[in-house]
Structure formats: structure tokens, C-alpha cells
Design an enzyme around this catalytic site. Structure first.
Site, PDB file in Angstrom:
ATOM      1  N   ASP A  15       0.847  -1.186   0.000  1.00  0.00           N
ATOM      2  CA  ASP A  15       0.000   0.000   0.000  1.00  0.00           C
ATOM      3  C   ASP A  15       0.884   1.238   0.000  1.00  0.00           C
ATOM      4  O   ASP A  15       2.026   1.193   0.467  1.00  0.00           O
ATOM      5  CB  ASP A  15      -0.924  -0.028   1.242  1.00  0.00           C
ATOM      6  CG  ASP A  15      -2.128   0.874   1.061  1.00  0.00           C
ATOM      7  OD1 ASP A  15      -2.381   1.341  -0.066  1.00  0.00           O
ATOM      8  OD2 ASP A  15      -2.840   1.114   2.060  1.00  0.00           O
ATOM      9  N   HIS A  32       2.559   3.394  -9.088  1.00  0.00           N
ATOM     10  CA  HIS A  32       2.283   1.973  -9.344  1.00  0.00           C
ATOM     11  C   HIS A  32       3.449   1.323 -10.095  1.00  0.00           C
ATOM     12  O   HIS A  32       3.796   0.172  -9.830  1.00  0.00           O
ATOM     13  CB  HIS A  32       0.983   1.818 -10.143  1.00  0.00           C
ATOM     14  CG  HIS A  32      -0.238   2.236  -9.371  1.00  0.00           C
ATOM     15  ND1 HIS A  32      -0.469   1.810  -8.081  1.00  0.00           N
ATOM     16  CD2 HIS A  32      -1.280   3.043  -9.695  1.00  0.00           C
ATOM     17  CE1 HIS A  32      -1.610   2.334  -7.651  1.00  0.00           C
ATOM     18  NE2 HIS A  32      -2.116   3.089  -8.602  1.00  0.00           N
ATOM     19  N   LEU A 126      10.808 -20.731  -4.073  1.00  0.00           N
ATOM     20  CA  LEU A 126       9.705 -19.926  -3.546  1.00  0.00           C
ATOM     21  C   LEU A 126       8.422 -20.121  -4.371  1.00  0.00           C
ATOM     22  O   LEU A 126       8.478 -20.198  -5.596  1.00  0.00           O
ATOM     23  CB  LEU A 126      10.116 -18.443  -3.623  1.00  0.00           C
ATOM     24  CG  LEU A 126       9.035 -17.405  -3.326  1.00  0.00           C
ATOM     25  CD1 LEU A 126       8.764 -17.311  -1.828  1.00  0.00           C
ATOM     26  CD2 LEU A 126       9.444 -16.030  -3.874  1.00  0.00           C
TER      27      LEU A 126
END
Ligand code: IPE
Ligand code: IPE
Ligand code: MG
Length: 238
Positions: A15, A32, A126
Site C-alpha cells: 500500500d 504503481h 519460492l
């Protein structure tokens, strides 16, 4: 220093892209774009730290309500970064999985997501889970719909609907619950993220805006997590 215990599953609510852009006198979409670079770096950092699962909230079911311009910019970034992510996943032995409802995206984006999952499914490092068009309530709604259909066709008896059955019908089926949830930019709320899965997750909030998040911040969150006395219902976690 004592060896850091690495959480098996780290979930992140990224955020602050908009606030970062504002602080730098830039349009929101630049925030962004910077945020996407941070996602890339974080995937690499998590892989190097030997975190097994990293789940990042990229776009919520509620985010469609933002301006057409902002949603459009996010979709363009998504298209671009999916291609880059495929390369990064290959180099770092990362398996990519998407949670959320993908049919709302444009066909080329859906194809890109399917291709990312398919081409990385054999990777053993991962697991990078990306939550896009994801909302926990929507995920639970879809799970309930599927369970109801199984009840209707007789494959499951209502009495046998256990917590495990519910968990297995969520998008996160097969993925362990997060151990640590990190939210950047100081907001202290879940914003419809992994509500079922975070029942006992440790929460860490930092004021740093997502584009400024880095490996040092990730390690700081893990160090903080290491100091926690994890409990389930009043008993220490085994
Ligand atoms: C997070 O940054 C990115 C998305 C939710 C897509 P925001 O865009 O929410 O940034 P702020 O909260 O306005 O600073
Ligand atoms: C949460 O951020 C959603 C994502 C990170 C994708 P938001 O900025 O949309 O959340 P709220 O509106 O502050 O709760
Ligand atoms: Mg926000």
C-alpha cells in the site's frame, strides 16, 4: 546474532503507491510503476531468504472502483510485469500462482496468468502467490458456491463440511496459512485480504510506502516476528 527463524509464509498488503507518487509530485501511475519494481525485487529477496511462500495483494475486488484511467494504467503494468516475472521466476526457481477471480480480466491477461502458472509449475523454490481481482469475501462466496453444488449433486454430505473442506475450496487450497502479514503505509486494516487464512497470523505494519520497501525492511519485519510469542488459543505454537 542468533539465527533468524524465517517464516514459511509471508503475506504482504502493498500500500502507498499513490502517496509515494504524491510525495514525489508524480502522477499516481508512476507510483504503481515503482511499486511493480518493488514487487520484482521482493520476489528475489524472498527467494534468497528461503521463504517458501510469498503472497502479495496486487489488486483487490474493490480496486475496480478507482478511476478508469488508474485501472487502465494498472492493467498495462500488469501486462508488462507478467512477462518480466516469467524471466525472474525462471532464474530464481520460483513457482507462480494466482489467487482471485481471473475471468474479469481481458483475455490476453488471463492467457498471461495461465502461461505464468503453467511454465513455472515445476519450480521448487519460492511459491509466489499473486492476489489479483482478489477479495476474501468473494473467495469465500465462490468456495461456498462450489460446496453447495457438491451438496446438491450428492458428492458431499452437509455434516461432513469441516474447516478443512472449506479451506480446500478456497483459492489458497494447498498453501499453508500465512505466518506473518506485512502492510506498508501505516494503515491498520485487512482490506478484505485472506480473512480466513490470517486467523492466527502475526501482523506487522510499517509506515514505509510500498515503492520504498526493500530487503532491509523485509528483514526488519522478520526480526520483529522472531520476537513474537506465537500462540493459538492460549497455547504456544509447537
Ligand atoms: C497500493 O497503493 C496499490 C493498489 C492498491 C493497486 P495505493 O494505490 O492504494 O496507494 P495509496 O493508498 O493511494 O497511497
Ligand atoms: C489494499 O489497498 C488492496 C491492495 C493492496 C491491492 P487499498 O489501498 O485498496 O486498501 P484501502 O482502500 O486503503 O483499504
Ligand atoms: Mg491504498
Amino acid at each position: 546474532m542468533e539465527q533468524l527463524k524465517i517464516p514459511e509464509h509471508v503475506a504482504i498488503i502493498l500500500d502507498g503507491n499513490g502517496r509515494w507518487a504524491k510525495a514525489h509530485n508524480l502522477p499516481r501511475k508512476m507510483g504503481h510503476a515503482e511499486g511493480c519494481k518493488t514487487v520484482e525485487r521482493t520476489v528475489e529477496d524472498a527467494a534468497r531468504l528461503r521463504i517458501k511462500y510469498l503472497t502479495v495483494y496486487g489488486f483487490s475486488t474493490e480496486n475496480w472502483k478507482r478511476s478508469e484511467e488508474e485501472v487502465g494504467a494498472l492493467m498495462q503494468l500488469f501486462r508488462y510485469y507478467m512477462k518480466r516475472l516469467l524471466k525472474i521466476a525462471k532464474v530464481n526457481n520460483v513457482r507462480v500462482k494466482m489467487i482471485g477471480e481471473r475471468s474479469r480480466f481481458a483475455p490476453d491477461i488471463v492467457e498471461g496468468i495461465n502461461c505464468l502458472e503453467e511454465e513455472t509449475k515445476e519450480n521448487t523454490g519460492l511459491t509466489f502467490v499473486i492476489a489479483v481481482n482478489y477479495g476474501s469475501r468473494d473467495e469465500i462466496r465462490r468456495a461456498v458456491q462450489r460446496i453447495a453444488a457438491e451438496v446438491a449433486d450428492g458428492t458431499i454430505d452437509p455434516q461432513s463440511i469441516t474447516e478443512e473442506v472449506i479451506a480446500n475450496h478456497l483459492d489458497t487450497a494447498g498453501i499453508p496459512d500465512p505466518d506473518l502479514l506485512i502492510r506498508t503505509s501505516g494503515e491498520i486494516r485487512l482490506s478484505n485480504y485472506l480473512l480466513w487464512q490470517c486467523a492466527y497470523t502475526e501482523i506487522y505494519i510499517t509506515d514505509i510506502y510500498w515503492p520504498d520497501f526493500n530487503k532491509e525492511e523485509l528483514v526488519k519485519a522478520i526480526e520483529n516476528y522472531n520476537k513474537r510469542d506465537r500462540r493459538f488459543g492460549g497455547r504456544n505454537q509447537k
